[in-house]
Design an enzyme around this catalytic site. Structure first.
Site, PDB file in Angstrom:
ATOM      1  N   ASP A  36      95.439  38.389  85.932  1.00 27.15           N
ATOM      2  CA  ASP A  36      96.614  37.702  86.469  1.00 27.15           C
ATOM      3  C   ASP A  36      96.356  37.168  87.872  1.00 27.15           C
ATOM      4  O   ASP A  36      95.401  37.554  88.539  1.00 27.15           O
ATOM      5  CB  ASP A  36      97.799  38.665  86.535  1.00 27.15           C
ATOM      6  CG  ASP A  36      98.603  38.690  85.249  1.00 27.15           C
ATOM      7  OD1 ASP A  36      98.305  37.880  84.359  1.00 27.15           O
ATOM      8  OD2 ASP A  36      99.519  39.518  85.142  1.00 27.15           O
ATOM      9  N   LYS A  58     100.049  33.551  86.243  1.00 22.21           N
ATOM     10  CA  LYS A  58     101.249  32.736  86.456  1.00 22.21           C
ATOM     11  C   LYS A  58     101.746  33.016  87.860  1.00 22.21           C
ATOM     12  O   LYS A  58     101.790  34.158  88.306  1.00 22.21           O
ATOM     13  CB  LYS A  58     102.343  33.088  85.446  1.00 22.21           C
ATOM     14  CG  LYS A  58     101.977  32.797  84.004  1.00 22.21           C
ATOM     15  CD  LYS A  58     103.172  32.973  83.095  1.00 22.21           C
ATOM     16  CE  LYS A  58     103.562  34.422  82.939  1.00 22.21           C
ATOM     17  NZ  LYS A  58     102.550  35.208  82.232  1.00 22.21           N
ATOM     18  N   MET A 171     109.818  39.082  93.345  1.00 27.25           N
ATOM     19  CA  MET A 171     109.914  37.729  92.798  1.00 27.25           C
ATOM     20  C   MET A 171     111.230  37.068  93.179  1.00 27.25           C
ATOM     21  O   MET A 171     111.962  36.555  92.327  1.00 27.25           O
ATOM     22  CB  MET A 171     109.747  37.767  91.267  1.00 27.25           C
ATOM     23  CG  MET A 171     108.432  38.379  90.822  1.00 27.25           C
ATOM     24  SD  MET A 171     108.298  38.579  89.031  1.00 27.25           S
ATOM     25  CE  MET A 171     109.405  39.954  88.750  1.00 27.25           C
TER      26      MET A 171
END
Length: 258
Positions: A36, A58, A171
């Site tokens: 990742d 991502k 996030m």
């Protein structure tokens, strides 16, 4: 004989030394490593000679592959090469979409194991000596995502803002202003906040303030993703805040008892 299997491995919060011994041993056994964006690439040095390493990460606003495509790559690689390690930042089960990958692998008849990792939600504040709980100040902490699958702010933020818990938000930098408005709306305008970008790495940056002013401070400092947001009175225990940590804790405990 080649044995298709999948290992979901937690890469830790960013510092390549904050990874478990079991995770390192699993990386050393892998035929394929799919990593990742939040997994430190230094960890690829543990790959055995000839192992395939591929980025499938991502980040906000930039998706190399969709989740469905990642699931397909996992199955394809396992059937073609054997042992696939899916290297995920932090812990695979903390907002890591691990369950979707486990379900896809099992549906294809591929056995799965999970190697837990150190979550940034815990490690990043700790690296700055911000405790998530402290006797006399709070009794719990929340870990929540800033945005849901639909892109909206999580409803749990509103619930967390009404509690005395430390709130760790992941996030969430794209929704920072709206999230702070929620806390302010519940009388938390003076509550301390810390934002730590790329915590535990050499690129770490931190800004501290309050719910009322942290958006401006973060903008001035140029903070962005990936970052951990900590909201709560425990932020005052950071060494650069008011002197005398022991007296702060004692005073806070005494005020709670009154």
């Amino acid at each position: 004989m080649m044995e298709p299997r999948l290992s979901l491995v937690g890469a830790g919060p960013g510092d390549p030394e904050l990874i478990t011994l079991k995770a390192i041993k699993t990386l050393q056994q892998a035929d394929v490593i799919l990593y990742d964006a939040l997994a430190n690439e230094e960890l690829l040095s543990y790959a055995k000679p000839g192992a395939i390493t591929r980025f499938v990460g991502k980040r906000y606003g930039c998706h190399a592959l969709s989740q469905q495509e990642i699931n397909h790559v996992i199955i394809e690689m396992a059937l073609a090469h054997g042992h696939v390690v899916r290297l995920k930042g932090g812990d695979p089960f903390v907002f890591g979409r691990a369950q979707e990958e486990i379900a896809a692998a099992r549906e294809a008849g591929i056995p799965v194991q999970v190697v837990p990792g150190i979550s940034s939600a815990v490690a990043v504040p700790a690296g700055q000596m911000i405790p998530l709980t402290c006797r006399g100040i709070n009794e719990s902490f929340w870990v929540t995502t800033g945005t849901t699958q639909s892109g909206e702010i999580s409803a749990d933020i509103k619930l967390a803002a009404q509690s005395s818990a430390t709130v760790i938000i992941l996030m969430a930098m794209s929704k920072l202003e709206a999230i702070m408005e929620i806390f302010a709306g519940h009388g938390k305008g003076d509550t301390p906040v810390a934002i730590i970008q790329e915590g535990t790495t050499s690129r770490e940056k931190m800004v501290m303030g309050t719910v009322r002013d942290i958006v401006f401070r973060a903008q001035y400092a140029g903070l962005g993703n990936p970052a951990v947001i900590i909201v709560g009175e425990v932020v005052k225990l950071h060494p650069t805040m008011l002197p005398g940590l022991e007296s702060q804790v004692a005073d806070a405990y005494a005020s709670r008892q009154q």
